[in-house]
Design a protein around this motif. Sequence first.
Motif, PDB file in Angstrom:
ATOM      1  N   GLU A 258      39.048  -6.221  47.607  1.00 23.76           N
ATOM      2  CA  GLU A 258      38.779  -4.844  47.181  1.00 23.76           C
ATOM      3  C   GLU A 258      39.577  -4.501  45.919  1.00 23.76           C
ATOM      4  N   GLN A 259      40.819  -4.964  45.877  1.00 20.57           N
ATOM      5  CA  GLN A 259      41.654  -4.720  44.698  1.00 20.57           C
ATOM      6  C   GLN A 259      41.064  -5.411  43.468  1.00 20.57           C
ATOM      7  N   ILE A 260      40.633  -6.662  43.639  1.00 22.84           N
ATOM      8  CA  ILE A 260      40.034  -7.406  42.528  1.00 22.84           C
ATOM      9  C   ILE A 260      38.730  -6.735  42.083  1.00 22.84           C
ATOM     10  N   HIS A 261      37.956  -6.262  43.056  1.00 25.14           N
ATOM     11  CA  HIS A 261      36.687  -5.603  42.759  1.00 25.14           C
ATOM     12  C   HIS A 261      36.909  -4.375  41.872  1.00 25.14           C
ATOM     13  N   LYS A 262      37.900  -3.567  42.211  1.00 30.90           N
ATOM     14  CA  LYS A 262      38.198  -2.362  41.424  1.00 30.90           C
ATOM     15  C   LYS A 262      38.566  -2.726  39.985  1.00 30.90           C
TER      16      LYS A 262
ATOM     17  N   TYR B 235      29.378  -9.560  41.933  1.00 27.86           N
ATOM     18  CA  TYR B 235      28.344  -9.757  42.961  1.00 27.86           C
ATOM     19  C   TYR B 235      28.836 -10.652  44.089  1.00 27.86           C
ATOM     20  N   HIS B 236      29.651 -11.654  43.757  1.00 32.32           N
ATOM     21  CA  HIS B 236      30.206 -12.524  44.808  1.00 32.32           C
ATOM     22  C   HIS B 236      31.015 -11.698  45.816  1.00 32.32           C
ATOM     23  N   ILE B 237      31.779 -10.728  45.306  1.00 27.77           N
ATOM     24  CA  ILE B 237      32.572  -9.869  46.192  1.00 27.77           C
ATOM     25  C   ILE B 237      31.659  -8.917  46.956  1.00 27.77           C
TER      26      ILE B 237
END
Length: 267
Positions: free
Chosen positions: A29-33, A123-125
């Motif tokens: 979630e952190q990486i996604h943000k 998209y992978h996340i």
Amino acid sequence: MVDCEKEEARNLQREFEWVLKQEIHIGLEQIHKILVECAKKFPVQLYGNDNSLKKDKFVLSVTPENLKCIVTLTGDSITHADINFKVTRQTTTTIVRTSIQNDFPWKLQQVQDAANHLQQAIYHIDDVGKNYKFKSSDEVLHILGEILGSLQRGRTSLIVPRKKAIDDLMKSRNMKSLSPNLAEDLAISFYIQSHKLIFAIYQLTNQHGTMQYESSHAECSVPWLNEVLVFFTVSLQLCQQLKDKIYVFSQYKDFTVGSRSVSPYPT
């Protein structure tokens, strides 16, 4: 001694399950943000943003007035440019003038490539989902590997421009954007290298029957590129840290969610 080993195994199992159920999702979630913020910086339509009409103007020059180029960067293309540079042939020096107009822009493929890889990482996340239950360390390592691969390719697209032979440069589609066309012994190139936009000139020369070329270039810093590279780098580091942590658990036999039969010794 055996009881201590069993207790150690149980503690490792509990930590492993917590990492799979909680820490991986928190990290993703952190990486996604961070990646969504990175997407907002790109001047192309990407993951919900709409910066494709964003325009930046830059001046690239070498003093004295051997080379000067005023460019307008719109999205992933140079939509306008006024180009002037000096060329010396034998003992004669001339000034070459050409331009790029809106109806035939110069495409910077590196920007679109980096955007595509960034979107793939996001998209992978997204495909994992916040409530997905991981079943093994191998599964997590595979997903993190996919994300890392996309991020590395995206970052590399901006940092390491693809090298082209001088013949390929002269025959490239982008050269047709120039008006008027250049002489047959000249070629130019625009490319991204790290946080810079670079304009290069190439002049073919005949040295004792061997064709060679001389080159000169000018560069300028592009602020949004610097921000994008920071986001890429931070995301890569966080993703690698998660992968390293899971890899430690993958060295132990029988680690699966819900299993209490765990060996604390590496395979």
